[in-house]
Write a protein that holds these residues in place. Structure first.
Motif, short mmCIF file in Angstrom:
data_model
loop_
_atom_site.label_atom_id
_atom_site.label_comp_id
_atom_site.label_asym_id
_atom_site.label_seq_id
_atom_site.Cartn_x
_atom_site.Cartn_y
_atom_site.Cartn_z
N LEU A 184 -62.87 63.67 5.94
CA LEU A 184 -62.68 61.91 5.59
C LEU A 184 -61.55 61.08 6.35
CD1 LEU A 184 -63.78 62.67 2.04
CD2 LEU A 184 -64.30 60.75 3.49
N VAL A 185 -60.64 62.30 7.40
CA VAL A 185 -59.65 61.82 8.15
C VAL A 185 -60.46 60.95 9.41
CG1 VAL A 185 -57.66 62.97 7.58
CG2 VAL A 185 -59.15 63.69 9.67
N ASN A 186 -61.53 61.52 9.67
CA ASN A 186 -62.25 60.26 10.56
C ASN A 186 -63.05 58.96 10.72
OD1 ASN A 186 -61.92 62.97 12.21
ND2 ASN A 186 -64.41 63.54 12.25
N ILE A 187 -62.81 58.75 9.04
CA ILE A 187 -63.51 57.13 8.52
C ILE A 187 -62.55 56.75 7.59
CG2 ILE A 187 -65.85 58.13 9.23
CD1 ILE A 187 -65.97 58.58 6.42
N GLU A 188 -60.70 57.25 7.60
CA GLU A 188 -59.91 56.74 6.95
C GLU A 188 -59.73 55.01 6.41
OE1 GLU A 188 -56.06 56.86 9.27
OE2 GLU A 188 -56.32 57.93 8.65
N ASP A 189 -60.31 54.49 7.44
CA ASP A 189 -61.21 52.98 7.52
C ASP A 189 -61.80 52.68 6.34
OD1 ASP A 189 -62.55 53.69 9.35
OD2 ASP A 189 -62.67 51.94 9.80
N GLN A 190 -62.10 53.13 6.13
CA GLN A 190 -63.03 53.09 4.70
C GLN A 190 -62.87 53.48 3.08
OE1 GLN A 190 -66.61 52.35 5.22
NE2 GLN A 190 -65.24 51.76 7.22
N GLU A 191 -61.04 53.89 3.62
CA GLU A 191 -60.19 53.95 2.13
C GLU A 191 -60.08 53.11 1.18
OE1 GLU A 191 -56.59 56.80 0.82
OE2 GLU A 191 -57.70 57.33 2.40
N LEU A 192 -60.37 52.72 0.53
CA LEU A 192 -60.05 51.37 -0.30
C LEU A 192 -58.97 51.46 -1.50
CD1 LEU A 192 -63.34 50.48 -2.12
CD2 LEU A 192 -62.17 48.93 -0.25
N ALA A 193 -58.21 52.79 -1.67
CA ALA A 193 -57.32 53.48 -2.53
C ALA A 193 -56.89 54.35 -3.04
CB ALA A 193 -57.64 52.43 -4.32
N PHE A 194 -55.72 54.71 -3.39
CA PHE A 194 -55.56 56.29 -4.16
C PHE A 194 -54.83 55.91 -4.92
CE2 PHE A 194 -52.18 56.52 -1.62
CZ PHE A 194 -51.28 56.93 -2.04
N LYS A 230 -40.48 63.41 -16.89
CA LYS A 230 -41.33 62.86 -16.59
C LYS A 230 -42.19 62.19 -15.90
CE LYS A 230 -39.22 60.36 -20.85
NZ LYS A 230 -39.31 61.78 -21.67
N PHE A 231 -43.68 61.81 -15.91
CA PHE A 231 -44.56 61.30 -14.87
C PHE A 231 -44.49 59.61 -14.28
CE2 PHE A 231 -45.77 65.60 -16.23
CZ PHE A 231 -45.70 66.08 -15.05
N VAL A 232 -45.31 59.73 -13.76
CA VAL A 232 -45.63 58.05 -12.71
C VAL A 232 -46.57 58.06 -12.41
CG1 VAL A 232 -43.47 58.64 -10.78
CG2 VAL A 232 -44.62 56.57 -11.47
N GLY A 233 -47.59 57.19 -12.52
CA GLY A 233 -48.35 56.95 -12.07
C GLY A 233 -48.60 55.68 -10.89
N LYS A 234 -49.08 56.52 -10.02
CA LYS A 234 -48.74 55.14 -8.10
C LYS A 234 -50.02 55.34 -8.01
CE LYS A 234 -43.84 54.28 -8.05
NZ LYS A 234 -43.45 53.18 -7.98
N TYR A 235 -50.85 53.70 -8.26
CA TYR A 235 -52.15 53.54 -7.28
C TYR A 235 -51.45 52.92 -6.05
CZ TYR A 235 -55.90 50.24 -7.24
OH TYR A 235 -57.50 49.54 -6.66
N HIS A 236 -51.87 52.99 -4.67
CA HIS A 236 -51.69 52.21 -3.67
C HIS A 236 -53.47 51.85 -3.44
CE1 HIS A 236 -48.18 54.19 -2.66
NE2 HIS A 236 -49.15 55.03 -3.47
N TYR A 237 -53.49 50.46 -3.19
CA TYR A 237 -54.48 49.70 -2.74
C TYR A 237 -54.87 49.07 -1.21
CZ TYR A 237 -58.29 46.46 -2.51
OH TYR A 237 -59.47 45.71 -2.71
#
Length: 117
Positions: A64-74, A86-93
């Motif tokens: 999948l690292v070969n096609i990282e430009d296909q990644e939309l978000a994590f 405590k925890f935090v949930g981060k969204y990267h788009y």
């Protein structure tokens, strides 16, 4: 690969695509520390990984690292710096064309207490 999601027929608009993924994340009821969800476009390049695990070795590696430009978000869950209980949930788009880098806190917001002295 239970943490990888491939979006088929995703909206061509970044605002709609981002919201679609956010809604999916918010609907999931339980998260654990160090959870990581990764979202990809479903394309001719990524459909291989629906039935096959990534293989980073050998002559014909498929990873999948070969096609990282296909990644939309994590989306990731981590401990808060000020209070590690405590925890935090981060969204990267990253955007449809991989030209954005937007970060939002979706769940478990860290609260920082200021001491007035």
């Amino acid at each position: 690969m239970s943490n990888k999601f491939f979006l088929k027929n995703y909206p061509s608009d970044d605002v709609l695509s981002k919201k679609l993924i956010q809604d999916f994340i918010k609907r999931k009821k339980e998260y654990k520390k160090n959870d990581l969800l990764i979202f990809y476009k479903y394309t001719a390049e990524t459909k291989y990984f629906i039935d096959n695990l990534p293989d980073s070795g050998g002559f014909s590696s498929e990873d999948l690292v070969n096609i990282e430009d296909q990644e939309l978000a994590f989306f990731s869950i981590s401990k808060c710096k000020a209070d590690t209980t405590k925890f935090v949930g981060k969204y990267h788009y990253y955007g449809i064309n991989h030209n954005l880098d937007q970060t939002d806190t979706l769940i478990y917001r860290c609260q920082y207490i200021q001491n007035n002295r």
